[in-house]
Design an enzyme around this catalytic site. Sequence first.
Site, short mmCIF file in Angstrom:
data_model
loop_
_atom_site.label_atom_id
_atom_site.label_comp_id
_atom_site.label_asym_id
_atom_site.label_seq_id
_atom_site.Cartn_x
_atom_site.Cartn_y
_atom_site.Cartn_z
CB SER A 129 53.36 40.81 28.81
OG SER A 129 52.85 41.98 29.35
CD GLU A 219 47.63 39.41 28.26
OE1 GLU A 219 47.25 39.61 29.30
OE2 GLU A 219 48.78 39.87 27.57
CG HIS A 289 49.31 40.07 32.64
ND1 HIS A 289 49.20 40.20 31.30
CD2 HIS A 289 50.56 40.54 32.88
CE1 HIS A 289 50.23 40.89 30.74
NE2 HIS A 289 51.14 40.78 31.83
#
Length: 317
Positions: A129, A219, A289
């Site tokens: 992330s 992502e 996630h």
Amino acid sequence: MRRWQEVHLNTQNPKPKVQPCQPPLPLQKGDLLRVIAPSGAMRELEAFYKGIDVWRSRGYRVEISPGIKQRWGYLAGTDEERREQLKAAWLDPECRGILCARGGYGSARLLENWEWDTNVTPKWLIGFSDVTGLLWSLTHLGISGVHAPLLTTIAIEPEWSIERLFNWVEGHQIEPITGKGWGGGQVTGILLPANLTVATHLLGTPIQSDLNGVILAIEDVGEAPYRIDRMLTQWRMSGALSQVRGIAIGRFSQCEAPSGIPSYTVEQVLSDRLGDLGIPVVSNLPFGHDGCNAVLPVGVMAELDGDKGILNTVLTL
């Protein structure tokens, strides 16, 4: 001890070309790992301590950096406080790996005035992330980090995903992961995983590498379809997508359009913006996630099969 390539994040330098990266030496039970919070302020404390227990149950010593619960607005402390955590862990001769507590936002601020000390034995850097920027910057030194669960997310991973992480950092080959192939044949390239939003904001900065020869793995979470469209359009118009050899798509969770507003779905946006590039693309891969987040080594050679829907790392530690 190997001396790693000197890298200075100077905006006047051309983008460094991504070279195949070398993972640090495999971890062993009893090794010391240090926990840092390079990004957002700590919130998920119960999940955080469960994540530490996962690593300790494997036989590792885990040390939490002082001040990790500091808050400075939405950040886990001031830039200097968070930078000091990273520096102390990186320079600690006993530390073998750095575990990132959570994502959020803030790691890019650390890199604004940062130089990795290249006179130390390389360490594992583990997270995803917002940790994307740190992982990408390490590739400039030829060091492979790990796009993998954070301490606040690892405890809810399925057993096979946790085992995959430990297999990789302990020196074992990991299995391929499979998704939905869009065609385009097979390609070999350097695997560069990223959160799409974070990576988009690295375009045009010293952290962005020359993307020639890269398999880009992306992502995201919590982005409306039009924002995904806007980011991918920027990648197209900047020429960045014309450089990559293949694209591996993980989970785009909580990316639905607001109720009552006309919109494409995120799947339609991804297909529209990535489906005409003439390169192998595989979607629905198990990383990202809000679900299984399979480990992706950063900067290692990988194979992407757009026909069979397979992503496989080539390098064995």
